[in-house]
Design an enzyme around this catalytic site. Structure first.
Site, PDB file in Angstrom:
ATOM      1  CG  HIS A   1      47.328 -23.156 -26.393  1.00 19.91           C
ATOM      2  ND1 HIS A   1      47.023 -22.454 -25.253  1.00 19.91           N
ATOM      3  CD2 HIS A   1      48.518 -22.689 -26.815  1.00 19.91           C
ATOM      4  CE1 HIS A   1      48.007 -21.596 -24.996  1.00 19.91           C
ATOM      5  NE2 HIS A   1      48.922 -21.717 -25.930  1.00 19.91           N
TER       6      HIS A   1
ATOM      7  CG  ASN B   1      47.547 -32.420 -27.693  1.00 22.86           C
ATOM      8  OD1 ASN B   1      48.234 -31.632 -28.336  1.00 22.86           O
ATOM      9  ND2 ASN B   1      46.914 -33.426 -28.248  1.00 22.86           N
TER      10      ASN B   1
ATOM     11  CB  ILE C   1      47.141 -28.585 -30.782  1.00 21.18           C
ATOM     12  CG1 ILE C   1      46.803 -30.075 -30.769  1.00 21.18           C
ATOM     13  CG2 ILE C   1      48.439 -28.340 -31.523  1.00 21.18           C
ATOM     14  CD1 ILE C   1      46.465 -30.597 -32.153  1.00 21.18           C
ATOM     15  CD  GLU C   2      43.532 -32.443 -27.334  1.00 21.75           C
ATOM     16  OE1 GLU C   2      42.714 -32.642 -26.424  1.00 21.75           O
ATOM     17  OE2 GLU C   2      43.976 -33.366 -28.048  1.00 21.75           O
ATOM     18  CG  MET C   3      42.908 -28.488 -22.136  1.00 26.54           C
ATOM     19  SD  MET C   3      42.230 -29.546 -20.827  1.00 26.54           S
ATOM     20  CE  MET C   3      42.035 -28.363 -19.500  1.00 26.54           C
TER      21      MET C   3
END
Lengths: 356, 356
Positions: A94, A134, A136-138
């Protein structure tokens, strides 16, 4: 002159043959340590597969609307046509934020003892919920995922078919289960090494056989064994000697964060070596781009051995024999959004609001 | 009581039948304005298709290593399983930067007069070079693209097979040609509307037929005609009345930037309406999320008509009949990188250096 040349060639052939390990003996040794990838996936505890669930899981695996920005899917970091990962040091998620660890391959991951580099998820179902939430991920949330799927009639129907015993088929738990059911089918059988194990003498070249013998003789097999040649035990990175901070960043203490046990500092799940030629860069840090270099580092840090270039070369040749048949995946056609579907959100993670 | 109800139902049925347009006449009118999507793609000027080129183009279409970060491919913003675009207002590219315009669909794009919303690329081959080099999209450079492809033996072989007459098969020009050759095959034939044109009376519902009649009668067909119901002419957004700045941002003057002609201010290529139900959000700004709202805005801004809810509803039903058979795409297995492949670069766009 020509006769002398022929003699030299014959002599070198004889030497090669002499140096090559006995194939039957090699196979017997290997079969005691390794298993081939089966054609059929294993059963999942508490998550029986059915065709509707696997097909739904495939759609969800490729579904970017499960992420906050609606641009990131499981397949963004675990690409099924690129060895099951993304070829980055660590994956941009993200807002292109990067996590601390290299994306592990999803291929054959069902055979691993646990998931993530530190084993903090006990299985694929448990794992699937992590990246979704998460920031910083999805960068989504269970509530947002469910609201998105509920807004699309085809997903409501498919969840009802896949989880026909459930009163509320569309749920975050079932989203994770469906994804895991699909992931468990992503196997890469019939690698040259597996054909060798099955009795095909010619599946490995002479060099690869020598590499296999070195792999077993030097001690690599101590950690990299079983069906995945790894994935089934935890080891400190640096059994003999810690690699430099560039390869082993000192602020990521690995499994220590999960167990809080001092003996788990810098301990990581031993990665599978299946399809390893497709999954550069290497190690949890993703800092090493060459497979030869990775093998040399392993020799030093884990075995305390300074492997020669020729030894590394043979082991790399052997590792290349672990590349199996890659999954042939037809992209699932995804159903359109509706007026009720949340819009992409580029702000804070999982705010649960309709974005934009 | 029951008899009275039955009578009312019969009367309403009779009214529905009476209100429905004459089907043969409707088809004749429609056939004069529109054409079905053909089963076979048209020829490309200067870029003849061959199977090796199309297969190579498919690999390149899905190849994230063509981007600086090695995470963005053509398919990231033009997803073949989501109507050919990405469902975002404008697409997040390199470092999640966003461009000013909504990603148009790649499906059937070969039939458009020109590419991009402002028509600045004359064809698909010309278009394909744009996003690759745009610093806020894929952020690569011709030099970096060629160096990446040259570093991978399978790509060298495939370019040589696809462009067998070329002395230097691996080139940026041939990369664009191969991608365009593949894109030209991405057609969506056999939409209900096309089956209706071909003579199937039942392919459209009564409501969809009324919607078609309104679509032709109200004047929509003035701009949205031909095989793509659009894509073949340029028009000002706001022929009658400019929509508000939220829908038509005043700093994007459209084709004016290409032609520098004052009469091209706020002029854009009329988008195709094929598969429009799959490609929300709408307009070059991507600011409108509902197809009903988009139709109502078109009525006001382009036709000066305040369409009733019932009229909008029927036209939306007609537009849904433009959804054709979506391409069934098997993901191409991509060959692994080598030690010579440039690493992902997250810095400046197209710096041509090995990143990291």
């Amino acid at each position: 002159m020509r006769r002398a040349l022929l003699g030299a060639v014959l002599m070198s052939l004889a030497l090669t043959v002499a140096a090559a390990p006995d194939t039957d003996q090699l196979r017997q040794q290997a079969k005691a340590l390794f298993e081939p990838i089966p054609e059929e996936p294993p059963k999942l505890d508490g998550n029986p597969r059915n065709p509707a669930k696997v097909e739904l899981g495939k759609m969800l695996y490729f579904e970017p609307r499960l992420s906050g920005s609606q641009t990131i899917s499981c397949n963004s970091c675990h690409r099924l046509n690129m060895g099951g990962d993304d070829g980055n040091e660590t994956s941009p998620g993200h807002q292109f934020q990067k996590g601390p660890r290299n994306s592990p391959t999803v291929l054959n991951a069902v055979f691993n003892t646990a998931q993530f580099w530190d084993g903090r998820a006990e299985d694929l179902t448990d794992q699937a919920g992590g990246p979704l939430q998460n920031p910083i991920e999805m960068a989504s949330s269970p509530e947002r995922v469910v609201r998105t799927l509920e807004s699309i009639p085809e997903y409501r129907q498919r969840f009802a078919a896949a989880f026909s015993d459930d009163d509320e088929p569309v749920s975050f738990a079932n989203t994770r289960k469906a994804i895991a059911a699909y992931e468990s089918t992503l196997l890469t059988p019939n690698a040259p090494f597996d054909r060798f194990l099955a009795g095909d003498d010619d599946a490995l070249s002479a060099k690869q056989k020598e590499g296999l013998q070195l792999f077993m003789g030097k001690g690599c097999r101590g950690c990299h064994s079983g069906v995945n040649l790894g994935g089934n035990n935890y080891q400190p990175f640096g059994v003999v000697e810690k690699p430099g901070a560039e390869v082993l960043p000192r602020d990521d203490k690995g499994r220590f964060k999960v167990t809080k046990s001092a003996s788990d500092e810098y301990v990581f799940k031993v990665p599978s070596l299946r399809n390893v030629e497709l999954t550069r860069p290497y190690f949890h840090s993703g800092k090493v781009w060459s497979l030869s270099q990775a093998v040399a580092i392993m020799g030093e840090s884990q075995l305390g051995q300074d492997l020669s270039d020729a030894e590394v070369d043979k082991m790399v040749a052997f590792l290349e024999s672990l590349t199996g048949e890659q999954p042939q995946v037809t992209l699932p056609t995804l159903p359109p959004s509706t007026d009720d579907t949340p819009h992409p959100s580029f702000g804070d993670a999982g705010d649960g609001k309709v974005g934009h």
